[in-house]
Scaffold this motif. Structure first.
Motif, short mmCIF file in Angstrom:
data_model
loop_
_atom_site.label_atom_id
_atom_site.label_comp_id
_atom_site.label_asym_id
_atom_site.label_seq_id
_atom_site.Cartn_x
_atom_site.Cartn_y
_atom_site.Cartn_z
N PRO A 139 -7.29 -0.66 -4.14
CA PRO A 139 -6.36 -1.31 -3.20
C PRO A 139 -5.20 -1.99 -3.92
O PRO A 139 -5.19 -2.10 -5.15
N ASP B 266 -2.83 -5.12 -5.06
CA ASP B 266 -2.91 -6.54 -5.38
C ASP B 266 -1.75 -7.22 -4.66
O ASP B 266 -0.61 -7.22 -5.13
N LEU B 267 -2.05 -7.79 -3.49
CA LEU B 267 -0.99 -8.34 -2.65
C LEU B 267 -0.43 -9.65 -3.17
O LEU B 267 0.55 -10.16 -2.63
N ASN B 268 -1.04 -10.19 -4.21
CA ASN B 268 -0.54 -11.42 -4.83
C ASN B 268 0.41 -11.14 -6.00
O ASN B 268 0.95 -12.07 -6.59
N TYR C 25 1.18 -1.56 -2.37
CA TYR C 25 1.50 -2.44 -1.25
C TYR C 25 0.85 -1.90 0.02
O TYR C 25 0.69 -0.69 0.19
N ASP D 19 0.60 -3.18 4.42
CA ASP D 19 0.95 -4.19 5.43
C ASP D 19 0.71 -3.61 6.82
O ASP D 19 1.13 -2.49 7.11
N ARG E 115 -8.32 -4.74 6.41
CA ARG E 115 -7.44 -5.72 5.82
C ARG E 115 -6.48 -5.04 4.85
O ARG E 115 -6.81 -4.02 4.24
N ASP E 116 -5.31 -5.61 4.72
CA ASP E 116 -4.32 -5.02 3.81
C ASP E 116 -4.78 -5.03 2.36
O ASP E 116 -4.37 -4.17 1.58
N ASP E 117 -5.66 -5.98 2.01
CA ASP E 117 -6.14 -6.04 0.62
C ASP E 117 -7.37 -5.18 0.38
O ASP E 117 -7.92 -5.16 -0.72
N GLU E 118 -7.82 -4.45 1.42
CA GLU E 118 -8.96 -3.55 1.24
C GLU E 118 -8.62 -2.08 1.50
O GLU E 118 -9.33 -1.19 1.04
#
Length: 246
Positions: free
Chosen positions: A20, A22-24, A55, A57, A66-69
């Motif tokens: 996935p 890394d949204l950070n 990315y 969203d 979830r966007d991070d999964e």
């Protein structure tokens, strides 16, 4: 990583992973600021260079992830079974076409109408567009995907897709040739068929598109065998029955 569920093509096997975004990361935060997302739409950017999502969203609202999964492998695996073989092969053949191009890569994209399976098990009708996001030294390094819910589309037994780019006709012709064995129709074929249904002759359609009459015949006649029809009238009737034409 190969999928346990789907028989992906050689290109897809090489490039698709379960990693996935890394949204950070600074990169993802910048994408969040600069990439516009429409209502009922989800977006991803996938890197072939890094073999992972860069990315994501909108996926929780659209499909429950979830966007991070969400990962590229997940997006492939949640295609509804009746659409999966064609969708996977379309992606595969499009990548093969693009990997043989070296210029104007960021102008190429393709769309497909299909259904994805929501995390809760329901089926969601989508229009998905995949385009080249970034090219480096004449090679595709990342792609961007937009998937938008569209309850108004009527999905029949025939897969619908379109190709875009500087060499649109070559792109679509190559996909048509590779995907002929599937119950599918390209945008170019659909445009010609819609004019036939309105009563235009092959000659008149050719004049409208600025091509030869034989070019129009090559768009229409092969559909007889593909859709197992015996006449032009039968083909038009089939097109309406399967929601190819409105």
């Amino acid at each position: 990583m190969q999928s346990d569920r789907l028989d992906l093509g050689n290109y897809s096997k090489t490039f698709i992973t379960d990693v996935p975004a890394d949204l950070n990361s600074p990169e993802a935060k910048e994408f969040k600021k600069t990439i516009r997302r429409f209502p009922d739409e989800a977006i991803y950017i996938y890197s072939f260079k890094e073999n992972r999502m860069l990315y994501a969203d909108g996926w929780e609202d659209l499909l429950g992830y979830r966007d991070d999964e969400i990962t590229m492998l997940t997006i492939v695996n949640i295609t509804a079974p009746e659409y999966a073989p064609f969708s996977n092969e379309l992606n595969d053949k499009a990548l093969m076409f693009l990997h043989n191009k070296t210029t104007d890569l960021e102008q190429y994209s393709f769309t497909i109408e299909l259904k994805k399976i929501h995390k809760n098990g329901t089926h969601v009708p989508l229009i998905s567009k995949v385009g080249v996001f970034k090219a480096e030294q004449g090679h595709v390094s990342s792609i961007i995907g937009h998937s938008q819910r569209n309850e108004s589309i009527k999905l029949g037994n025939v897969m619908r897709y379109a190709a875009y780019g500087p060499e649109k006709s070559e792109f679509e012709d190559e996909l048509n040739k590779q995907l002929f064995r599937h119950y599918a129709i390209s945008e170019k074929e659909k445009e010609a068929l819609s004019l036939v249904a309105e009563g235009y002759s092959f000659k008149e359609i050719a004049a409208r598109f600025g091509v030869s009459q034989s070019a129009i015949e090559k768009r229409i006649i092969p559909m007889y065998r593909r859709f197992e029809v015996k006449s032009l009238t039968h083909l038009i009737s089939f097109a309406f029955a399967n929601h190819i034409l409105p």
